[in-house]
Write an enzyme that holds these catalytic residues in place. Structure first.
Site, mmCIF file in Angstrom:
data_model
loop_
_atom_site.group_PDB
_atom_site.id
_atom_site.type_symbol
_atom_site.label_atom_id
_atom_site.label_comp_id
_atom_site.label_asym_id
_atom_site.label_seq_id
_atom_site.Cartn_x
_atom_site.Cartn_y
_atom_site.Cartn_z
ATOM 1 N N ASP A 22 0.816 -1.215 0.000
ATOM 2 C CA ASP A 22 0.000 0.000 0.000
ATOM 3 C C ASP A 22 0.854 1.272 0.000
ATOM 4 O O ASP A 22 1.938 1.294 0.576
ATOM 5 C CB ASP A 22 -0.892 -0.037 1.252
ATOM 6 C CG ASP A 22 -2.025 0.959 1.174
ATOM 7 O OD1 ASP A 22 -2.321 1.448 0.065
ATOM 8 O OD2 ASP A 22 -2.611 1.259 2.219
ATOM 9 N N GLY A 23 0.323 2.304 -0.625
ATOM 10 C CA GLY A 23 0.956 3.618 -0.536
ATOM 11 C C GLY A 23 1.610 4.103 -1.826
ATOM 12 O O GLY A 23 2.243 5.152 -1.848
ATOM 13 N N ARG A 26 0.073 7.572 -2.920
ATOM 14 C CA ARG A 26 0.531 8.705 -2.090
ATOM 15 C C ARG A 26 2.002 9.032 -2.353
ATOM 16 O O ARG A 26 2.411 10.180 -2.385
ATOM 17 C CB ARG A 26 0.323 8.383 -0.592
ATOM 18 C CG ARG A 26 -1.066 8.767 -0.109
ATOM 19 C CD ARG A 26 -1.367 8.136 1.215
ATOM 20 N NE ARG A 26 -1.629 6.711 1.044
ATOM 21 C CZ ARG A 26 -1.728 5.849 2.047
ATOM 22 N NH1 ARG A 26 -1.564 6.271 3.289
ATOM 23 N NH2 ARG A 26 -1.999 4.589 1.821
ATOM 24 N N TRP A 27 2.803 7.984 -2.563
ATOM 25 C CA TRP A 27 4.234 8.181 -2.846
ATOM 26 C C TRP A 27 4.389 9.052 -4.092
ATOM 27 O O TRP A 27 5.190 9.984 -4.123
ATOM 28 C CB TRP A 27 4.891 6.812 -3.053
ATOM 29 C CG TRP A 27 6.369 6.846 -3.265
ATOM 30 C CD1 TRP A 27 7.333 6.730 -2.292
ATOM 31 C CD2 TRP A 27 7.069 7.004 -4.511
ATOM 32 N NE1 TRP A 27 8.586 6.800 -2.867
ATOM 33 C CE2 TRP A 27 8.440 6.971 -4.227
ATOM 34 C CE3 TRP A 27 6.655 7.171 -5.831
ATOM 35 C CZ2 TRP A 27 9.412 7.092 -5.218
ATOM 36 C CZ3 TRP A 27 7.621 7.307 -6.823
ATOM 37 C CH2 TRP A 27 8.984 7.260 -6.504
ATOM 38 N N SER A 67 -7.094 -5.792 -5.991
ATOM 39 C CA SER A 67 -8.263 -6.328 -5.289
ATOM 40 C C SER A 67 -9.489 -6.309 -6.202
ATOM 41 O O SER A 67 -9.495 -5.639 -7.244
ATOM 42 C CB SER A 67 -8.550 -5.495 -4.034
ATOM 43 O OG SER A 67 -9.170 -4.283 -4.392
ATOM 44 N N GLU A 69 -11.961 -4.771 -5.684
ATOM 45 C CA GLU A 69 -12.491 -3.393 -5.652
ATOM 46 C C GLU A 69 -11.654 -2.427 -6.510
ATOM 47 O O GLU A 69 -12.096 -1.324 -6.821
ATOM 48 C CB GLU A 69 -12.518 -2.860 -4.206
ATOM 49 C CG GLU A 69 -13.589 -3.495 -3.314
ATOM 50 C CD GLU A 69 -13.286 -4.953 -2.954
ATOM 51 O OE1 GLU A 69 -12.103 -5.266 -2.691
ATOM 52 O OE2 GLU A 69 -14.221 -5.780 -2.981
ATOM 53 N N ASN A 70 -10.433 -2.841 -6.869
ATOM 54 C CA ASN A 70 -9.551 -1.923 -7.590
ATOM 55 C C ASN A 70 -10.028 -1.587 -9.005
ATOM 56 O O ASN A 70 -9.564 -0.612 -9.611
ATOM 57 C CB ASN A 70 -8.106 -2.463 -7.645
ATOM 58 C CG ASN A 70 -7.359 -2.350 -6.329
ATOM 59 O OD1 ASN A 70 -6.432 -3.090 -6.069
ATOM 60 N ND2 ASN A 70 -7.766 -1.417 -5.471
ATOM 61 N N TRP A 71 -10.995 -2.352 -9.547
ATOM 62 C CA TRP A 71 -11.552 -2.015 -10.876
ATOM 63 C C TRP A 71 -12.226 -0.653 -10.849
ATOM 64 O O TRP A 71 -12.452 -0.040 -11.888
ATOM 65 C CB TRP A 71 -12.574 -3.063 -11.318
ATOM 66 C CG TRP A 71 -12.006 -4.434 -11.531
ATOM 67 C CD1 TRP A 71 -12.186 -5.508 -10.709
ATOM 68 C CD2 TRP A 71 -11.190 -4.895 -12.614
ATOM 69 N NE1 TRP A 71 -11.519 -6.599 -11.218
ATOM 70 C CE2 TRP A 71 -10.907 -6.256 -12.395
ATOM 71 C CE3 TRP A 71 -10.657 -4.282 -13.760
ATOM 72 C CZ2 TRP A 71 -10.128 -7.019 -13.253
ATOM 73 C CZ3 TRP A 71 -9.883 -5.050 -14.622
ATOM 74 C CH2 TRP A 71 -9.634 -6.404 -14.372
ATOM 75 N N ARG A 73 -11.050 2.061 -9.831
ATOM 76 C CA ARG A 73 -10.095 3.162 -10.031
ATOM 77 C C ARG A 73 -10.181 3.694 -11.468
ATOM 78 O O ARG A 73 -10.699 3.007 -12.354
ATOM 79 C CB ARG A 73 -8.687 2.658 -9.734
ATOM 80 C CG ARG A 73 -8.553 2.302 -8.273
ATOM 81 C CD ARG A 73 -7.139 1.978 -7.903
ATOM 82 N NE ARG A 73 -7.088 1.774 -6.454
ATOM 83 C CZ ARG A 73 -6.033 1.981 -5.718
ATOM 84 N NH1 ARG A 73 -4.913 2.392 -6.233
ATOM 85 N NH2 ARG A 73 -6.080 1.789 -4.408
HETATM 86 C C1 FPP Z 1 -2.002 0.095 -3.274
HETATM 87 O O1 FPP Z 1 -1.480 1.408 -3.251
HETATM 88 C C2 FPP Z 1 -1.369 -0.649 -4.333
HETATM 89 C C3 FPP Z 1 -2.027 -1.205 -5.373
HETATM 90 C C4 FPP Z 1 -3.484 -1.143 -5.558
HETATM 91 C C5 FPP Z 1 -1.282 -1.911 -6.438
HETATM 92 C C6 FPP Z 1 -0.140 -2.778 -5.980
HETATM 93 C C7 FPP Z 1 0.558 -3.183 -7.185
HETATM 94 C C8 FPP Z 1 1.880 -3.138 -7.372
HETATM 95 C C9 FPP Z 1 2.863 -2.784 -6.333
HETATM 96 C C10 FPP Z 1 2.328 -3.465 -8.750
HETATM 97 C C11 FPP Z 1 3.218 -4.623 -8.848
HETATM 98 C C12 FPP Z 1 2.703 -5.948 -8.755
HETATM 99 C C13 FPP Z 1 3.091 -6.941 -9.604
HETATM 100 C C14 FPP Z 1 2.647 -8.318 -9.332
HETATM 101 C C15 FPP Z 1 3.918 -6.679 -10.791
HETATM 102 P P1 FPP Z 1 -2.463 2.628 -3.486
HETATM 103 O O2 FPP Z 1 -2.417 2.986 -4.916
HETATM 104 O O3 FPP Z 1 -3.806 2.284 -2.939
HETATM 105 O O4 FPP Z 1 -1.769 3.733 -2.644
HETATM 106 P P2 FPP Z 1 -2.502 4.927 -1.894
HETATM 107 O O5 FPP Z 1 -3.220 4.304 -0.731
HETATM 108 O O6 FPP Z 1 -1.374 5.795 -1.488
HETATM 109 O O7 FPP Z 1 -3.436 5.571 -2.879
#
Ligand code: FPP
Length: 242
Positions: A22-23, A26-27, A67, A69-71, A73
């Protein structure tokens, strides 16, 4: 870098680690970059941390990559993530042939584009006889959806006369989860400071130790993994006993 043989605490190493990566968003936002740039750096870090886990003797690693739920986005972000998955799997097939890592996927991968599904199937096939660490990549995964799927499969077995309702117990349901045959996670790490489960390994994490670190996934280093393992090693696990 701490190696398996040098750790001296091998017997206390978690056998199965889960990571909610996660993150990334934000990064990127902190740097004025698009969220997808965070995922690119996050994907590179995923490769680094996977190899590190394998090098110190972790037997199972489960990462939450996408996840159910990520669709929701923005299409651009979903597209960037799908591109990264594809790139990673192509690299894994081409360059990581000497890594002794078995790759499995947790989730309904039939929702992904055909080309990605083919790469997924090929990665599973070429790595299936490897004896080193098992890497579970949770993609289009949700803990609730996984439990519903297991319940439906159990109901079908009852309907087909292969199982009686009394035979549906925890072991049976575990065998119907995507993680069938694997030990439950001992340690789940969530970087980025969020204190949520987010539908990750709901069934399997009943007795997992959670370690939440206030660092964003792209900044997460092998030393942070060591820190999380050290925290885990201090915990007294009672599994509901005393
Ligand atoms: C959550 O951070 C991260 C994700 C939804 C995607 C995770 C995927 C990767 C690290 C890509 C690599 C994976 C593979 C298998 C190649 P967020 O975007 O929700 O961060 P935020 O909470 O700061 O918005």
């Amino acid at each position: 870098m701490r190696k398996k043989k040098e750790s001296g605490k091998g017997e206390l190493l978690p056998s199965h680690i889960g990571i909610i990566m996660d993150g990334n968003g934000r990064w990127a936002q902190k740097r004025g970059l698009p969220r997808s740039a965070g995922h690119t750096v996050g994907a590179a870090n995923f490769k680094k941390i996977t190899r590190y886990c394998s090098s110190i003797g972790i037997r199972y690693l489960t990462v939450y990559a996408f996840s159910t739920e990520n669709w929701k986005r923005p299409a651009e972000e979903v597209g960037a993530l799908l591109g990264l998955f594809r790139q990673y799997l192509e690299e894994a097939l081409r360059d990581f042939l000497n890594d002794d890592i078995k790759v499995r996927f947790l989730g309904d991968v039939s929702a992904f584009p055909k080309a990605l599904q083919e790469l997924i199937a090929e990665t599973v096939e070429v790595s299936k006889n490897r004896t080193g660490m098992t890497l579970n990549i949770a993609m289009n995964y949700g803990g609730r959806a996984e439990i519903v799927r297991a319940a439906q499969q159990a109901a079908q077995l009852v309907k087909d006369g292969e199982l009686s309702p009394e035979e549906i117990d925890e072991a049976r349901l575990s065998s119907l989860m995507y993680t069938a045959g694997e030990p439950d996670p001992d340690l789940i790490i969530r970087p980025s400071g969020e204190q949520r489960i987010s539908n990750f390994l709901l069934w399997q994490s009943a007795y997992a130790e959670y370690v939440i670190l206030d660092i964003l996934w792209p900044d997460f280093k092998p030393a942070d993994l060591d820190k999380a393992i050290a925290e885990y090693q201090k915990r007294k696990r009672r599994f509901g006993g005393v």
